[in-house]
Write a protein that holds these residues in place. Structure first.
Motif, PDB file in Angstrom:
ATOM      1  N   VAL A  64       0.868  -1.174   0.000  1.00  0.00           N
ATOM      2  CA  VAL A  64       0.000   0.000   0.000  1.00  0.00           C
ATOM      3  C   VAL A  64       0.901   1.218   0.000  1.00  0.00           C
ATOM      4  CG1 VAL A  64      -1.621   1.311   1.425  1.00  0.00           C
ATOM      5  CG2 VAL A  64      -1.858  -1.164   1.232  1.00  0.00           C
ATOM      6  N   THR A  65       0.565   2.192  -0.825  1.00  0.00           N
ATOM      7  CA  THR A  65       1.312   3.443  -0.845  1.00  0.00           C
ATOM      8  C   THR A  65       0.377   4.565  -0.426  1.00  0.00           C
ATOM      9  OG1 THR A  65       2.730   2.622  -2.614  1.00  0.00           O
ATOM     10  CG2 THR A  65       2.704   4.998  -2.263  1.00  0.00           C
ATOM     11  N   VAL A  66       0.820   5.349   0.539  1.00  0.00           N
ATOM     12  CA  VAL A  66       0.037   6.491   1.010  1.00  0.00           C
ATOM     13  C   VAL A  66       0.880   7.750   0.870  1.00  0.00           C
ATOM     14  CG1 VAL A  66      -1.373   5.133   2.605  1.00  0.00           C
ATOM     15  CG2 VAL A  66       0.743   6.158   3.431  1.00  0.00           C
ATOM     16  N   THR A 124       5.554   3.748   1.386  1.00  0.00           N
ATOM     17  CA  THR A 124       5.082   2.406   1.056  1.00  0.00           C
ATOM     18  C   THR A 124       5.011   1.543   2.307  1.00  0.00           C
ATOM     19  OG1 THR A 124       6.009   2.545  -1.157  1.00  0.00           O
ATOM     20  CG2 THR A 124       5.559   0.332  -0.316  1.00  0.00           C
ATOM     21  N   VAL A 125       3.911   0.818   2.398  1.00  0.00           N
ATOM     22  CA  VAL A 125       3.736  -0.189   3.453  1.00  0.00           C
ATOM     23  C   VAL A 125       3.721  -1.536   2.749  1.00  0.00           C
ATOM     24  CG1 VAL A 125       2.245  -1.061   5.273  1.00  0.00           C
ATOM     25  CG2 VAL A 125       2.354   1.405   4.841  1.00  0.00           C
ATOM     26  N   LEU A 181       1.751   4.045  11.088  1.00  0.00           N
ATOM     27  CA  LEU A 181       2.544   4.078   9.862  1.00  0.00           C
ATOM     28  C   LEU A 181       4.033   4.007  10.154  1.00  0.00           C
ATOM     29  CD1 LEU A 181       2.470   4.266   6.786  1.00  0.00           C
ATOM     30  CD2 LEU A 181       2.485   6.760   7.011  1.00  0.00           C
ATOM     31  N   ALA A 222       5.578   1.006   7.919  1.00  0.00           N
ATOM     32  CA  ALA A 222       6.152   1.470   6.649  1.00  0.00           C
ATOM     33  C   ALA A 222       7.434   0.702   6.352  1.00  0.00           C
ATOM     34  CB  ALA A 222       6.443   2.966   6.725  1.00  0.00           C
ATOM     35  N   SER A 273      -1.068   7.432   8.543  1.00  0.00           N
ATOM     36  CA  SER A 273      -1.446   6.218   9.273  1.00  0.00           C
ATOM     37  C   SER A 273      -2.907   5.871   9.028  1.00  0.00           C
ATOM     38  CB  SER A 273      -1.222   6.395  10.777  1.00  0.00           C
ATOM     39  OG  SER A 273       0.152   6.477  11.080  1.00  0.00           O
ATOM     40  N   ALA A 324      -3.348   4.483   5.566  1.00  0.00           N
ATOM     41  CA  ALA A 324      -2.863   3.101   5.472  1.00  0.00           C
ATOM     42  C   ALA A 324      -3.863   2.130   6.108  1.00  0.00           C
ATOM     43  CB  ALA A 324      -1.489   2.977   6.142  1.00  0.00           C
ATOM     44  N   TRP A 342     -10.726   4.067   8.448  1.00  0.00           N
ATOM     45  CA  TRP A 342      -9.633   3.668   9.343  1.00  0.00           C
ATOM     46  C   TRP A 342     -10.118   3.311  10.735  1.00  0.00           C
ATOM     47  CZ3 TRP A 342      -8.393   5.902  13.904  1.00  0.00           C
ATOM     48  CH2 TRP A 342      -8.825   7.212  14.143  1.00  0.00           C
TER      49      TRP A 342
END
Length: 170
Positions: free
Chosen positions: A7-9, A17-18, A39, A43, A69, A72, A81
């Protein structure tokens, strides 16, 4: 969401990137910190170093990191979230965790989205329709200060009318 993709936030003007993390990794990150700091725990190494460096030098406000956060958590849970957070952490409660483990649901083998789905299914299984509605309502209410995130522009009167037209509502 059952994806196992990274996942990219966006945090400020930077992409963080996570990599895929299991529900167990998310639970560990959330147990060690607030959801606003998750995050920094999940991350990738580059993103974590950037976040910590920017925070330490004052070039990044904690609120901006918190938004990353939340983004993500939303992405990995497939729901707002706060719902992801509530379902993830509810699944770590001993009584819920015990049921899930006895059913063979391992947080270290499941994605955060899968974990949330399993927890939701467990707490709503065999529930009456009105009890499921209560669970959904409790999950959906955002924490204080996030009400604007919840209200996506729906007209209040239209929402009341829709609630009145639900089965079982008089």
């Amino acid at each position: 969401m059952i994806s196992r993709s990274p996942v990219t936030v966006q945090v400020a003007e930077h992409l963080v990137t996570v990599p895929y993390r299991t529900a167990g990794a998310w639970l560990t990150a959330l147990a060690d910190s607030r959801p606003s700091l998750a995050l920094m725990r999940v991350a990738d190494e580059t993103g974590r170093a950037w976040l910590l460096g920017q925070l330490a030098t004052g070039h990044l406000a904690l609120d901006e990191a918190a938004q990353g956060s939340y983004a993500a958590l939303t992405a990995v849970g497939g729901r707002p979230w706060w719902e992801t957070y509530r379902l993830l952490t509810l699944g770590a409660e001993p009584s819920v965790l015990g049921h899930l483990l006895l059913a063979g649901v391992d947080p270290w083998a499941r994605s955060a989205g899968e974990w949330c789905a399993a927890v939701y299914t467990l707490i709503t299984r065999n529930a009456k329709e009105e009890d499921v509605f209560k669970v959904d309502s409790q999950l959906a209410v955002p924490p204080a200060g996030f009400e604007d995130s919840w209200d996506e522009g729906d007209d209040f009167d239209a929402m009341v009318e829709a609630a009145r037209n639900m089965p079982g509502m008089a």
